[in-house]
Every structure is written in structure tokens, then in C-alpha cells.
Design an enzyme around this catalytic site. Structure first.
Site, PDB file in Angstrom:
ATOM      1  N   ARG A 220      28.286  44.560  37.894  1.00 39.45           N
ATOM      2  CA  ARG A 220      28.051  44.366  39.449  1.00 39.45           C
ATOM      3  C   ARG A 220      28.771  45.600  40.452  1.00 39.45           C
ATOM      4  O   ARG A 220      29.879  45.974  39.938  1.00 39.45           O
ATOM      5  CB  ARG A 220      28.589  43.046  39.754  1.00 39.45           C
ATOM      6  N   GLU A 236      33.886  49.064  44.005  1.00 36.62           N
ATOM      7  CA  GLU A 236      34.182  49.219  42.650  1.00 36.62           C
ATOM      8  C   GLU A 236      32.796  48.937  41.907  1.00 36.62           C
ATOM      9  O   GLU A 236      31.958  48.316  42.190  1.00 36.62           O
ATOM     10  CB  GLU A 236      35.387  48.586  42.019  1.00 36.62           C
ATOM     11  N   ASN A 238      32.173  46.835  38.426  1.00 39.19           N
ATOM     12  CA  ASN A 238      32.492  45.966  37.399  1.00 39.19           C
ATOM     13  C   ASN A 238      31.671  46.142  35.963  1.00 39.19           C
ATOM     14  O   ASN A 238      30.334  45.737  36.156  1.00 39.19           O
ATOM     15  CB  ASN A 238      32.384  44.510  37.818  1.00 39.19           C
ATOM     16  N   SER A 243      31.312  37.762  37.397  1.00 36.15           N
ATOM     17  CA  SER A 243      31.211  36.173  37.559  1.00 36.15           C
ATOM     18  C   SER A 243      30.671  36.064  39.171  1.00 36.15           C
ATOM     19  O   SER A 243      30.352  36.701  39.871  1.00 36.15           O
ATOM     20  CB  SER A 243      32.459  35.811  37.352  1.00 36.15           C
ATOM     21  N   LYS A 401      39.211  51.626  36.981  1.00 35.40           N
ATOM     22  CA  LYS A 401      39.320  52.531  38.383  1.00 35.40           C
ATOM     23  C   LYS A 401      39.398  53.827  38.056  1.00 35.40           C
ATOM     24  O   LYS A 401      38.971  54.808  38.966  1.00 35.40           O
ATOM     25  CB  LYS A 401      40.367  51.807  39.030  1.00 35.40           C
ATOM     26  N   LYS A 455      45.388  51.399  43.489  1.00 34.16           N
ATOM     27  CA  LYS A 455      44.856  50.704  42.579  1.00 34.16           C
ATOM     28  C   LYS A 455      45.566  50.910  41.130  1.00 34.16           C
ATOM     29  O   LYS A 455      45.305  51.956  40.695  1.00 34.16           O
ATOM     30  CB  LYS A 455      43.443  50.564  42.480  1.00 34.16           C
ATOM     31  N   GLU A 459      41.702  44.272  36.530  1.00 33.10           N
ATOM     32  CA  GLU A 459      40.327  43.368  37.303  1.00 33.10           C
ATOM     33  C   GLU A 459      40.691  42.124  37.579  1.00 33.10           C
ATOM     34  O   GLU A 459      41.618  41.490  37.040  1.00 33.10           O
ATOM     35  CB  GLU A 459      39.344  43.483  36.021  1.00 33.10           C
ATOM     36  N   GLY A 460      39.482  41.441  38.310  1.00 33.89           N
ATOM     37  CA  GLY A 460      39.939  40.020  38.398  1.00 33.89           C
ATOM     38  C   GLY A 460      40.392  39.678  39.949  1.00 33.89           C
ATOM     39  O   GLY A 460      40.610  38.590  40.236  1.00 33.89           O
ATOM     40  N   ARG A 542      30.537  37.937  49.261  1.00 40.73           N
ATOM     41  CA  ARG A 542      32.018  37.168  49.426  1.00 40.73           C
ATOM     42  C   ARG A 542      32.277  37.577  50.815  1.00 40.73           C
ATOM     43  O   ARG A 542      32.569  38.746  51.100  1.00 40.73           O
ATOM     44  CB  ARG A 542      32.712  37.808  48.169  1.00 40.73           C
TER      45      ARG A 542
HETATM   46  P1  ADP Z   1      39.509  43.990  41.274  1.00 40.70           P
HETATM   47  O1  ADP Z   1      38.838  44.558  40.125  1.00 40.70           O
HETATM   48  O2  ADP Z   1      40.717  43.308  41.088  1.00 40.70           O
HETATM   49  O3  ADP Z   1      38.392  42.903  41.879  1.00 40.70           O
HETATM   50  P2  ADP Z   1      38.870  45.470  43.483  1.00 40.70           P
HETATM   51  O4  ADP Z   1      38.987  46.958  43.600  1.00 40.70           O
HETATM   52  O5  ADP Z   1      37.452  45.112  43.685  1.00 40.70           O
HETATM   53  O6  ADP Z   1      39.561  44.997  42.286  1.00 40.70           O
HETATM   54  O7  ADP Z   1      39.704  44.981  44.853  1.00 40.70           O
HETATM   55  C1  ADP Z   1      39.853  43.925  45.069  1.00 40.70           C
HETATM   56  C2  ADP Z   1      39.657  43.349  46.382  1.00 40.70           C
HETATM   57  O8  ADP Z   1      40.421  44.158  47.249  1.00 40.70           O
HETATM   58  C3  ADP Z   1      38.523  43.717  46.762  1.00 40.70           C
HETATM   59  O9  ADP Z   1      37.478  42.399  46.508  1.00 40.70           O
HETATM   60  C4  ADP Z   1      38.446  43.833  48.214  1.00 40.70           C
HETATM   61  O10 ADP Z   1      38.270  42.499  48.985  1.00 40.70           O
HETATM   62  C5  ADP Z   1      39.765  44.545  48.428  1.00 40.70           C
HETATM   63  N1  ADP Z   1      39.642  46.103  48.233  1.00 40.70           N
HETATM   64  C6  ADP Z   1      39.525  46.830  47.112  1.00 40.70           C
HETATM   65  N2  ADP Z   1      39.224  48.204  47.514  1.00 40.70           N
HETATM   66  C7  ADP Z   1      39.114  48.199  48.887  1.00 40.70           C
HETATM   67  C8  ADP Z   1      38.916  49.148  49.817  1.00 40.70           C
HETATM   68  N3  ADP Z   1      38.725  50.513  49.350  1.00 40.70           N
HETATM   69  N4  ADP Z   1      38.810  48.919  51.094  1.00 40.70           N
HETATM   70  C9  ADP Z   1      39.067  47.818  51.596  1.00 40.70           C
HETATM   71  N5  ADP Z   1      39.357  46.582  50.723  1.00 40.70           N
HETATM   72  C10 ADP Z   1      39.335  47.029  49.265  1.00 40.70           C
HETATM   73  C1  HGS Z   2      34.679  33.990  34.555  1.00 46.31           C
HETATM   74  N1  HGS Z   2      37.259  33.711  34.560  1.00 46.31           N
HETATM   75  C2  HGS Z   2      34.452  39.263  39.076  1.00 46.31           C
HETATM   76  N2  HGS Z   2      35.261  38.613  37.115  1.00 46.31           N
HETATM   77  O1  HGS Z   2      33.265  39.302  38.812  1.00 46.31           O
HETATM   78  N3  HGS Z   2      34.929  38.698  40.221  1.00 46.31           N
HETATM   79  C3  HGS Z   2      35.171  36.460  42.259  1.00 46.31           C
HETATM   80  O2  HGS Z   2      34.258  33.458  35.559  1.00 46.31           O
HETATM   81  O3  HGS Z   2      34.088  34.694  33.650  1.00 46.31           O
HETATM   82  O4  HGS Z   2      35.893  35.785  41.814  1.00 46.31           O
HETATM   83  O5  HGS Z   2      35.298  36.977  43.652  1.00 46.31           O
HETATM   84  C4  HGS Z   2      36.367  34.520  34.673  1.00 46.31           C
HETATM   85  C5  HGS Z   2      35.349  39.579  38.021  1.00 46.31           C
HETATM   86  C6  HGS Z   2      33.758  38.198  41.064  1.00 46.31           C
HETATM   87  C7  HGS Z   2      33.768  36.909  41.363  1.00 46.31           C
HETATM   88  C8  HGS Z   2      36.090  35.387  35.970  1.00 46.31           C
HETATM   89  C9  HGS Z   2      35.274  40.761  37.506  1.00 46.31           C
HETATM   90  C10 HGS Z   2      35.999  37.362  36.752  1.00 46.31           C
HETATM   91  O6  HGS Z   2      37.130  37.394  37.845  1.00 46.31           O
HETATM   92  C11 HGS Z   2      35.837  36.533  35.725  1.00 46.31           C
HETATM   93  S1  HGS Z   2      36.280  41.142  36.329  1.00 46.31           S
END
Ligand code: ADP
Ligand code: HGS
Length: 566
Positions: A220, A236, A238, A243, A401, A455, A459-460, A542
Site C-alpha cells: 500500500r 510511505e 508499505n 491492513s 524508511k 522516522k 512500521e505500524g 484515513r
Molecule cells: P508507519 O509505518 O509507522 O505507519 P508512517 O511513515 O506511515 O509510519 O507514519 C505514521 C503516520 O505519521 C502517518 O500515518 C501520518 O499520519 C504521519 N506522518 C508520517 N510522515 C508524515 C509526513 N511526512 N508529513 C505528515 N505526516 C506524516
Molecule cells: C493487521 N495487526 C497498516 N499494518 O497497514 N496500517 C491503520 O491487521 O494485520 O491502522 O491505519 C495488523 C500497517 C494501516 C491501517 C496491523 C502496515 C498494521 O498495522 C498491521 S505495517
């Protein structure tokens, strides 16, 4: 409601289908969207069974597929399509905001929505219930959702759809370059034990020259609209345990349902809510991979966490897989795989005597999923096996990342993509990404931490560092002069346009100023040189309070939402 959609479809049997899961007259129609029993229009089908019309997101963009790109979507289940009506009006083609709810209608809409969620399985386990993460059907709560969809400009929708096969192919090609992965993460490996363990398994597979003939990627790519430049920027990519694919389908049907029932008061067209084919297309990708593995008695092994309150999201995919294709799945934690798993001399992974065709990871993306050496032994056992890994260790590492940051460097995409316009289209959605070796950027981040996100390789959701904490961390790392800096990347903070919305969680609602993050799921399946699937496979929107830094539904910050195309 789910079951009614699947009769009279007979269970798919590969032997008499000559391994042609692509007979979508059978499959995709039935589960176009398992949540939608109410909203389907029926038409007599070839086999006289009910024919389901659902909206396939790609129908919107078909005309615009890039002519210059050789990476076109391969195989989108040709769901009977009725292109959603884009509610464009003069000057709002870039309108990106929550649809307004007349205040006098809120209570009624919320109650109707809560009832719909419980009657259609738009649920999660209640964290306050001790057994909700263990036993299905125990301690349920409706999933958190935005009350009405977000108006979403078609131009961004189409851009993200066009990018899906490009990112799928990019992930594949980077995953084949083991040296690139090892070299790029070499310094991170020194200071991040989790990434080191993953890299160790990867280098073991390189030593064994272990090749994966059949590769399945369920990814995704997440985006935000940058309010300052109107650009679609990637947050990012994934590559593991993507999920909310199951529940995302539910919220688009919930919204369509609410709008249809209140069309007069809301003045909105329910068909502008883009249907979500995530369940159907994830199930189809898994079934097609299973058929490629070609062992009728083999199962799909879903790797799960010991406590999984998000199990219903997963079950939408695996139940669809069984109902539509007759493919059996088993759910095991890493510890159980270590205890019950075995490798036959031919490399077949066997769990309690059952051969495993596919290992579908819905866990294994976080250090918390490896509380002991047993889990690491299980991960290695899986990698050494002939089962199709979704993802393989190489695909998993491509989603870190640090690799995201490295791919954004000059001339790096050119190492993996050979079509100039594909490279430009991918690069166009890259936000600012830097390593901490870039002193100028680190200085700016210390000066204006609010403009950046720090970062780690995690993940997650819930792992990133923002604001004062970001400044203090950078100052500490610089003072220590330690190489711990290699554990992080710095990213430009994206500020999407905010708008007011009603958000519903645990049966109550709040009105808040919100921003959204939009993700496109990707499916990539190849058997040696044959690309069988390279396509988008549904979306995830989201929405969270604009005041929040972090995001993620599972992590408890965001709410599920859907797209109202404008
Ligand atoms: P993870 O893999 O932990 O989900 P992300 O890189 O997706 O890490 O970051 C988690 C959350 O942080 C994102 O869903 C978003 O809400 C916020 N975020 C991450 N990067 C940015 C960015 N560059 N600008 C604004 N918000 C961000
Ligand atoms: C599952 N417990 C993700 N996945 O896609 N997050 C959100 O359901 O399999 O929560 O915002 C695991 C991350 C988007 C949905 C949860 C990518 C999970 O957190 C897996 S690593």
C-alpha cells in the site's frame, strides 16, 4: 449479509478450471464488496445467478493510463462497472474536504451508522475487553469512522491509480538487488537490532542463493495532499501486513448507504462514493498465487499476532478466499509456526502435516512480534521454505524508511526503472527525504522541527518523532556524535488541507478539524518471468484530527473514511 452475496456461486475448484482463476464471471462479481448486499443492482448473468454491479475504481481512470509507460496494470478483475459520477462543479476540481453534515441530521446519521456497522461486520475488538483479541465474536466494537466521506479530486485519484503498477514493479526490481538492500542498510544495521535481524535473514538467503520463483506482493502506497503545493506526496510505501483492506470496503458501503437514505437532505449522489474492491482483489491475488503454487491440498498460512483485535479486517480477506475460491487458510503466531512447522526435503513448509502454499504476514513487521529467538527461528524457517512469502524478506526490506529515502536520491530510480516518464511520475510524488548525514537539513530541522518528521525503521504507526522531541533528539545525536543517526531518516512534514468533520469512535462522536491520508493497495504476482498480476487492489482513506502528529487506525489515531469523487 456476507453469505447472501456468495450463493449461488459454486466454490471454485482449480482442477476443473484448469488453474484459470481468472474466470471472474465466477469470482470477483460475487465479492465485489462483501459489505454491499443492500446497495447492489442486480442483472441476469450468464449462469442465471445474481450478477453484482460494483464500482471498479479503475473504471474512472481507464482512459488516462499513461501511453508512454510499459508498466500498465496487468489484470484488473473486470467487475461490471458503472463509472461513478464525479460531482465536479466550477472551480472545485481541487476541492479536498470532508462533506458537510447538516447539524440537525447528525444524531440520526450516527445512530443509523452504528447500527449499520454492527449489522455488517464493520467491527474491531474492544481493547477494554480481555478476550477481544483472542476469540472472534467476543468484545466487539464498531470500527472508528468518519460520518460522511471526503470529497476527493479525480485528478489525484487517477494519479495514485497510475502509480500503483509502477510502485509494484519498483518494489519487485529493488527486491532483486540484494547488494543494494544490504549496502543501503549497512550503517542502520549497526545501530538498529531489529533491522539487523531482518538483514541477517536476507543475507543468509543470498548466501544460499535462494530464489523465489513465485513472488506475491500485497502493498500500500500512502499519500497526503500537500496544502502548500497541491501536490500528491507519498508518505510511505508499505510492503508488509498492509491492513484495513477489509474494513475499508465496509466504510465506503456505510457511506453509500447513509447518503442513499438521506439523499434529499444531503443533496449528494451515493454513486460518487468510490466502491472499494480491496477484499475481492486481495482474495483474488492470494487465490491466483495459490493456484500458481499448484498443490491442491496446500493451505494459506496467515501469520498473526497472539492478540489481534483487528482480526475481522483479516477475516474479510480469508473468508472471501474460502467462499469464492475454496482455499483454506490457517492462522498461526510465529511461536506456533516455530513449534508446529517443519520443512520437507523438497522445501515444502508443513504445519501439522498440511503443506503451505502461501505465508501471508499480518504480523512480523515490528520488534514486538519477535519476543524471543523462537519467532526469529520461525521467520528463517519460512524464508528457507518453498512457500510463497507475502512478503519475502527482500520485499519486506524494500518497505523500510531508509530504502524509501535512498530511492528519492538523484539517479537511484534510474537503477531500477528504465522508462523515463515512469521515473518522473514516481519522483513527482516524493516528498523531501534525507539521511541525518545531511548537516544542512539537520540544522534546518533543529531550527524548524515543526517542518520535519524524524522516522526510525519501524512500521505500524506511533513510532515517529515530531516537534520539540525531534529537535532534542537531533541535538542529542549530534552531541553524542554516535552513529545512531543511521537508525533514522528525516522527512519533510506534509500539511494536508484541513476541514471540519464528525468522527465516530466507541459509540460517541466529536466534531473536529481533520486531515486525511489516502492509500492505494497494490497487488503484484509473478511466476519467474511471467507477470500475472500488477495492479491496484482497492484503497484506504484515513482521517485524523489535524492537531495529531501520528496516524494509523490500529494505532488508535485515525478513523476509516471513504472517497467521494469530485
Ligand atoms: P508507519 O509505518 O509507522 O505507519 P508512517 O511513515 O506511515 O509510519 O507514519 C505514521 C503516520 O505519521 C502517518 O500515518 C501520518 O499520519 C504521519 N506522518 C508520517 N510522515 C508524515 C509526513 N511526512 N508529513 C505528515 N505526516 C506524516
Ligand atoms: C493487521 N495487526 C497498516 N499494518 O497497514 N496500517 C491503520 O491487521 O494485520 O491502522 O491505519 C495488523 C500497517 C494501516 C491501517 C496491523 C502496515 C498494521 O498495522 C498491521 S505495517
Amino acid at each position: 449479509c456476507f453469505r447472501s452475496l456468495l450463493t449461488p456461486v459454486e466454490v471454485w475448484n482449480p482442477t476443473n478450471q484448469a488453474r484459470n482463476p481468472h474466470d471472474h464471471r465466477r469470482s470477483t462479481m460475487a465479492a465485489a464488496n462483501a459489505f454491499t448486499s443492500a446497495s447492489m443492482s442486480c442483472a441476469p448473468s450468464l449462469s442465471g445467478s445474481v450478477n453484482v454491479i460494483a464500482v471498479c475504481p479503475r473504471s474512472v481512470a481507464a482512459a488516462r493510463t499513461l501511453s508512454s509507460s510499459c508498466l500498465r496494470p496487468v489484470r484488473c478483475a473486470a467487475v461490471g462497472t458503472a463509472a461513478p459520477v464525479a460531482a465536479t462543479a466550477e472551480g472545485d476540481e481541487r476541492r479536498f474536504e470532508q462533506l458537510a453534515v447538516p447539524p440537525e441530521l447528525v444524531d440520526e446519521l450516527v445512530e443509523e451508522a452504528l447500527v449499520w456497522c454492527s449489522q455488517h461486520g464493520l467491527v474491531v475488538g474492544d481493547k477494554n475487553h480481555p478476550r477481544s483479541g483472542k476469540a472472534p465474536g467476543v468484545g466487539l466494537l464498531h470500527a472508528p469512522f468518519a460520518l460522511l466521506p471526503m470529497s476527493f479530486p479525480k485528478v489525484y485519484w487517477e494519479q495514485a491509480l497510475e502509480l500503483a503498477p509502477l510502485f509494484n514493479e519498483l518494489v519487485h526490481r529493488v527486491s532483486l538487488d540484494g547488494d543494494f538492500l544490504q549496502q543501503t542498510l549497512a550503517r542502520t544495521k549497526e545501530v538498529d537490532p531489529f533491522t539487523r535481524r531482518l538483514l541477517d535473514i536476507h543475507s543468509k538467503m543470498m548466501e544460499l542463493n535462494k530464489k523465489e520463483d513465485i513472488q506475491l506482493g500485497l502493498t500500500r502506497s500512502d499519500y497526503m495532499i500537500d496544502g502548500a503545493t497541491d501536490k500528491l506526496l507519498q508518505v510511505e510505501l508499505n510492503t508488509i501486513s498492509t491492513s484495513s483492506n477489509g474494513l475499508a470496503c465496509g466504510v465506503s458501503e456505510l457511506h453509500r448507504n447513509l447518503i442513499r437514505h438521506h439523499q434529499r437532505e444531503l443533496g449528494l449522489d451515493p454513486t460518487s462514493v468510490v466502491g472499494n474492491t480491496a477484499i475481492a482483489q486481495h482474495a483474488e491475488a492470494l487465490a491466483t498465487a495459490w493456484a500458481e503454487y499448484n498443490n491442491q491440498s496446500a493451505v494459506v498460512l496467515v501469520v498473526v499476532q497472539a492478540e489481534e483485535r483487528y482480526m475481522y479486517d483479516q477475516y474479510w480477506i480469508t473468508v472471501a478466499l474460502r467462499e469464492m475460491y475454496g482455499v483454506t487458510t490457517i492462522r498461526k503466531t510465529m511461536a506456533e509456526i516455530e513449534a508446529e512447522g517443519d520443512l520437507r526435503p523438497d522445501g515444502t513448509l508443513v504445519i501439522n502435516g498440511r503443506p503451505v502454499a502461501i505465508v501471508y504476514f499480518r504480523a512480523g513487521y515490528s520488534p514486538a512480534d519477535y519476543p524471543s529467538e523462537a519467532e526469529w527461528r520461525a521467520r528463517l524457517l519460512i524464508e528457507r521454505s518453498s512457500a510463497i512469502k507475502c512478503p519475502s524478506i527482500a520485499h519486506h526490506l524494500v518497505g523500510t524508511k531508509k530504502i524509501q529515502q535512498e530511492l528519492a536520491k538523484e539517479n537511484v530510480l534510474e537503477r531500477f526503472l528504465d522508462n523515463q516518464s515512469d521515473i518522473e511520475n514516481v519522483r513527482k510524488c516524493f516528498a523531501g527525504l534525507w539521511s541525518l548525514e545531511n548537516d544542512i537539513i539537520v540544522n534546518s530541522a533543529i531550527e524548524s522541527p515543526e517542518l520535519f518528521v524524524l522516522k526510525p525503521q519501524r512500521e505500524g504507526g506511533g513510532n515517529n518523532i515530531y516537534g520539540d522531541n525531534l529537535r532534542e533528539t537531533l541535538i542529542r545525536l549530534r552531541k553524542d556524535g554516535s552513529n545512531e543517526t543511521a537508525a533514522y531518516i528525516l522527512m519533510q512534514r506534509i500539511f494536508p488541507p484541513a476541514s471540519p468533520s464528525y468522527l465516530v469512535r466507541e459509540g460517541t462522536f466529536v466534531r473536529d478539524n481533520v486531515v486525511s491520508e489516502f492509500g492505494i493497495f497494490g497487488a503484484y504476482l509473478r511466476n519467474n518471468d511471467k507477470v500475472i498480476i500488477n495492479d491496484q487492489c482497492g484503497y484506504l482513506l484515513r482521517t485524523k484530527a489535524a492537531s495529531l502528529n501520528e496516524g494509523g487506525v490500529v494505532a488508535g489515531y485515525a478513523f476509516l473514511n471513504s472517497i467521494f469523487l469530485t
